[in-house]
Write a protein that holds these residues in place. Structure first.
Motif, PDB file in Angstrom:
ATOM      1  N   SER A  24       0.822  -1.208   0.000  1.00  0.00           N
ATOM      2  CA  SER A  24       0.000   0.000   0.000  1.00  0.00           C
ATOM      3  C   SER A  24       0.859   1.263   0.000  1.00  0.00           C
ATOM      4  O   SER A  24       0.627   2.190  -0.790  1.00  0.00           O
ATOM      5  CB  SER A  24      -0.928  -0.004   1.224  1.00  0.00           C
ATOM      6  N   ILE A  25       1.855   1.318   0.887  1.00  0.00           N
ATOM      7  CA  ILE A  25       2.718   2.499   0.985  1.00  0.00           C
ATOM      8  C   ILE A  25       3.501   2.721  -0.310  1.00  0.00           C
ATOM      9  O   ILE A  25       3.581   3.844  -0.824  1.00  0.00           O
ATOM     10  CB  ILE A  25       3.693   2.352   2.174  1.00  0.00           C
ATOM     11  N   ILE A  26       4.073   1.649  -0.848  1.00  0.00           N
ATOM     12  CA  ILE A  26       4.876   1.764  -2.065  1.00  0.00           C
ATOM     13  C   ILE A  26       4.013   2.205  -3.246  1.00  0.00           C
ATOM     14  O   ILE A  26       4.398   3.107  -4.008  1.00  0.00           O
ATOM     15  CB  ILE A  26       5.588   0.430  -2.367  1.00  0.00           C
ATOM     16  N   LEU A  27       2.841   1.604  -3.412  1.00  0.00           N
ATOM     17  CA  LEU A  27       1.973   1.965  -4.533  1.00  0.00           C
ATOM     18  C   LEU A  27       1.475   3.403  -4.412  1.00  0.00           C
ATOM     19  O   LEU A  27       1.423   4.136  -5.411  1.00  0.00           O
ATOM     20  CB  LEU A  27       0.784   1.007  -4.610  1.00  0.00           C
ATOM     21  N   MET A  28       1.098   3.786  -3.197  1.00  0.00           N
ATOM     22  CA  MET A  28       0.596   5.138  -2.982  1.00  0.00           C
ATOM     23  C   MET A  28       1.641   6.185  -3.373  1.00  0.00           C
ATOM     24  O   MET A  28       1.360   7.146  -4.107  1.00  0.00           O
ATOM     25  CB  MET A  28       0.201   5.326  -1.521  1.00  0.00           C
ATOM     26  N   ASN A  29       2.867   5.986  -2.906  1.00  0.00           N
ATOM     27  CA  ASN A  29       3.915   6.968  -3.181  1.00  0.00           C
ATOM     28  C   ASN A  29       4.454   6.852  -4.605  1.00  0.00           C
ATOM     29  O   ASN A  29       4.951   7.831  -5.162  1.00  0.00           O
ATOM     30  CB  ASN A  29       5.028   6.823  -2.149  1.00  0.00           C
ATOM     31  N   LEU A  88       2.517   6.389  -7.125  1.00  0.00           N
ATOM     32  CA  LEU A  88       1.565   7.181  -7.903  1.00  0.00           C
ATOM     33  C   LEU A  88       1.955   8.652  -7.936  1.00  0.00           C
ATOM     34  O   LEU A  88       1.811   9.325  -8.963  1.00  0.00           O
ATOM     35  CB  LEU A  88       0.150   7.020  -7.332  1.00  0.00           C
ATOM     36  N   PHE A  89       2.450   9.171  -6.793  1.00  0.00           N
ATOM     37  CA  PHE A  89       2.945  10.548  -6.779  1.00  0.00           C
ATOM     38  C   PHE A  89       4.099  10.713  -7.763  1.00  0.00           C
ATOM     39  O   PHE A  89       4.142  11.678  -8.535  1.00  0.00           O
ATOM     40  CB  PHE A  89       3.418  10.931  -5.374  1.00  0.00           C
ATOM     41  N   PHE A  90       5.024   9.768  -7.728  1.00  0.00           N
ATOM     42  CA  PHE A  90       6.206   9.817  -8.610  1.00  0.00           C
ATOM     43  C   PHE A  90       5.804   9.764 -10.080  1.00  0.00           C
ATOM     44  O   PHE A  90       6.242  10.589 -10.887  1.00  0.00           O
ATOM     45  CB  PHE A  90       7.140   8.648  -8.270  1.00  0.00           C
ATOM     46  N   LEU A  91       4.963   8.812 -10.434  1.00  0.00           N
ATOM     47  CA  LEU A  91       4.567   8.635 -11.833  1.00  0.00           C
ATOM     48  C   LEU A  91       3.709   9.796 -12.335  1.00  0.00           C
ATOM     49  O   LEU A  91       3.824  10.204 -13.493  1.00  0.00           O
ATOM     50  CB  LEU A  91       3.824   7.313 -12.002  1.00  0.00           C
ATOM     51  N   ILE A 134       0.904  11.187 -15.600  1.00  0.00           N
ATOM     52  CA  ILE A 134      -0.318  10.387 -15.710  1.00  0.00           C
ATOM     53  C   ILE A 134      -1.484  11.054 -14.991  1.00  0.00           C
ATOM     54  O   ILE A 134      -2.637  10.657 -15.149  1.00  0.00           O
ATOM     55  CB  ILE A 134      -0.115   8.951 -15.170  1.00  0.00           C
ATOM     56  N   GLN A 135      -1.179  12.061 -14.152  1.00  0.00           N
ATOM     57  CA  GLN A 135      -2.192  12.912 -13.520  1.00  0.00           C
ATOM     58  C   GLN A 135      -3.250  12.124 -12.737  1.00  0.00           C
ATOM     59  O   GLN A 135      -4.434  12.411 -12.797  1.00  0.00           O
ATOM     60  CB  GLN A 135      -2.867  13.792 -14.572  1.00  0.00           C
ATOM     61  N   VAL A 136      -2.778  11.141 -11.968  1.00  0.00           N
ATOM     62  CA  VAL A 136      -3.690  10.392 -11.105  1.00  0.00           C
ATOM     63  C   VAL A 136      -3.652  10.959  -9.693  1.00  0.00           C
ATOM     64  O   VAL A 136      -4.674  11.373  -9.138  1.00  0.00           O
ATOM     65  CB  VAL A 136      -3.329   8.890 -11.090  1.00  0.00           C
ATOM     66  N   LEU A 137      -2.448  10.988  -9.098  1.00  0.00           N
ATOM     67  CA  LEU A 137      -2.276  11.516  -7.746  1.00  0.00           C
ATOM     68  C   LEU A 137      -1.140  12.530  -7.791  1.00  0.00           C
ATOM     69  O   LEU A 137       0.030  12.179  -7.709  1.00  0.00           O
ATOM     70  CB  LEU A 137      -1.960  10.378  -6.776  1.00  0.00           C
ATOM     71  N   GLU A 138      -1.478  13.796  -7.929  1.00  0.00           N
ATOM     72  CA  GLU A 138      -0.492  14.851  -8.126  1.00  0.00           C
ATOM     73  C   GLU A 138      -0.221  15.593  -6.823  1.00  0.00           C
ATOM     74  O   GLU A 138      -1.127  15.817  -6.027  1.00  0.00           O
ATOM     75  CB  GLU A 138      -1.002  15.845  -9.172  1.00  0.00           C
ATOM     76  N   GLY A 139       1.047  15.990  -6.623  1.00  0.00           N
ATOM     77  CA  GLY A 139       1.422  16.749  -5.439  1.00  0.00           C
ATOM     78  C   GLY A 139       2.219  15.908  -4.466  1.00  0.00           C
ATOM     79  O   GLY A 139       3.032  15.072  -4.854  1.00  0.00           O
ATOM     80  N   ILE A 159      10.333  11.925  -3.126  1.00  0.00           N
ATOM     81  CA  ILE A 159       9.791  10.927  -4.051  1.00  0.00           C
ATOM     82  C   ILE A 159       9.235  11.595  -5.312  1.00  0.00           C
ATOM     83  O   ILE A 159       9.443  11.119  -6.431  1.00  0.00           O
ATOM     84  CB  ILE A 159       8.693  10.099  -3.353  1.00  0.00           C
ATOM     85  N   THR A 160       8.564  12.711  -5.130  1.00  0.00           N
ATOM     86  CA  THR A 160       7.909  13.370  -6.258  1.00  0.00           C
ATOM     87  C   THR A 160       8.873  14.226  -7.077  1.00  0.00           C
ATOM     88  O   THR A 160       8.907  14.133  -8.311  1.00  0.00           O
ATOM     89  CB  THR A 160       6.748  14.251  -5.757  1.00  0.00           C
ATOM     90  N   TYR A 161       9.675  15.046  -6.392  1.00  0.00           N
ATOM     91  CA  TYR A 161      10.457  16.054  -7.097  1.00  0.00           C
ATOM     92  C   TYR A 161      11.961  15.793  -7.128  1.00  0.00           C
ATOM     93  O   TYR A 161      12.680  16.396  -7.922  1.00  0.00           O
ATOM     94  CB  TYR A 161      10.206  17.436  -6.478  1.00  0.00           C
ATOM     95  N   GLY A 162      12.457  14.922  -6.245  1.00  0.00           N
ATOM     96  CA  GLY A 162      13.874  14.602  -6.282  1.00  0.00           C
ATOM     97  C   GLY A 162      14.614  14.992  -5.011  1.00  0.00           C
ATOM     98  O   GLY A 162      14.047  15.430  -4.013  1.00  0.00           O
TER      99      GLY A 162
END
Length: 303
Positions: A40-45, A47-50, A56-61, A181-184
């Motif tokens: 759950s944790i890996i998939l959730m985060n 999604l932010f990365f992808l 892919i604009q699923v879970l942004e921010g 995770i999202t921005y680097g």
């Protein structure tokens, strides 16, 4: 050595990654709650990365504030910081934070800490190292009153009120990791390492258990949350394995044998973990060889 001490020793000696599998009372192997939580944790985060890197604009921010398929979501404690620092909130902040509060009201309050928070995953690894060091008597175990978290919760909100700035977000390991995770890469990751070392060498899951105001906010939801862990006294043999593995072990105080007589007299052989500090990690269920613990949606008991 008593049963509790034996449970701690078994926890320390067990391979960390072996805990991704568990066995029920019939001896059948299954993916443990820890395994499901890590997924759950890996998939959730992820999604932010992808969503950011390949759009892919699923879970942004980030976990502080995001958009799920365009719908705003705001961490409730971040929303409180905004309110006390700016003395008001934008409509998107109100809607986004109330949406999350409603969601965690149904799924169990502090479930966020076990199923979403990326620092929680690191903290579990640090906990394993900490217990190993304690068992070898290299360090001492230090425990404090978990209610101290409410002191820090108030302090961080006061800091935002006085300074007019989201002070906690400068040191919030959840936000730091989520932005990484999202921005680097960011130098702020050094602070995350400092917190992890604090938990390894000073106090088992000390940040999560005694300081983090994000978890404290979800604690308030957890007291009334509808999804709970249910314990069955008639199945329990009081081996204390659950207490040994529980990261918030004070929430299991009620299952101790000294309360059995009163519980039986009141015909309460099955009880929910009512304390809002329960993070629904399921580790109690993973180690229970009698299947005395089960996840339950308690709305049916309220109507």
């Amino acid at each position: 050595m008593n049963r509790y001490s034996g449970s701690v020793r078994e926890l320390v000696n067990a391979s960390f990654f072996s805990t991704f599998l568990s066995k029920n009372k019939d001896g059948k192997t299954r993916l443990s709650w820890r395994g499901w939580r890590w997924i759950s944790i890996i998939l959730m985060n992820l999604l932010f990365f992808l969503s950011f890197h390949i759009d892919i604009q699923v879970l942004e921010g980030t976990l502080n504030g995001s958009r799920l398929l365009g719908f705003h979501l705001i961490d409730p404690f971040t929303a409180l910081e905004i309110f006390v620092s700016e003395h008001g909130m934008h409509i998107n902040v109100i809607i986004g934070s109330l949406t999350l509060l409603l969601f965690y009201f149904f799924v169990g309050g502090k479930a966020y800490c076990a199923w979403v928070c990326p620092y929680g995953l690191l903290s579990e690894i640090g906990e394993k190292i900490h217990l190993k060091l304690v068992s070898k008597k290299i360090i001492k175990e230090r425990k404090f009153d978990p209610r101290i978290r409410f002191f820090f919760w108030i302090v961080f909100l006061l800091a935002a009120f006085i300074d007019g700035y989201l002070v906690f977000e400068v040191i919030n390991p959840i936000g730091i990791i989520s932005r990484f995770i999202t921005y680097g890469w960011s130098i702020a990751l050094v602070w995350v390492v400092v917190i992890l070392l604090f938990e390894i060498f000073f106090s088992r899951r000390g940040w999560c258990k005694y300081i983090c105001p994000v978890g404290t906010t979800y604690n308030l939801v957890g007291w009334v949350g509808l999804t709970r862990i249910k314990w069955d006294m008639e199945k329990c043999d009081h081996c204390s394995a659950c207490i040994a593995v529980c990261p918030e072990d004070h929430v299991l105080e009620f299952i101790k044998p000294k309360y059995d007589k009163d519980r039986t007299a009141q015909d309460k052989t099955k009880e929910y973990i009512k304390n809002g500090d329960c993070i629904l990690c399921g580790r109690c269920a993973d180690v229970c060889h009698t299947d005395a613990y089960n996840l339950d949606f308690r709305l049916k008991d309220l109507v």
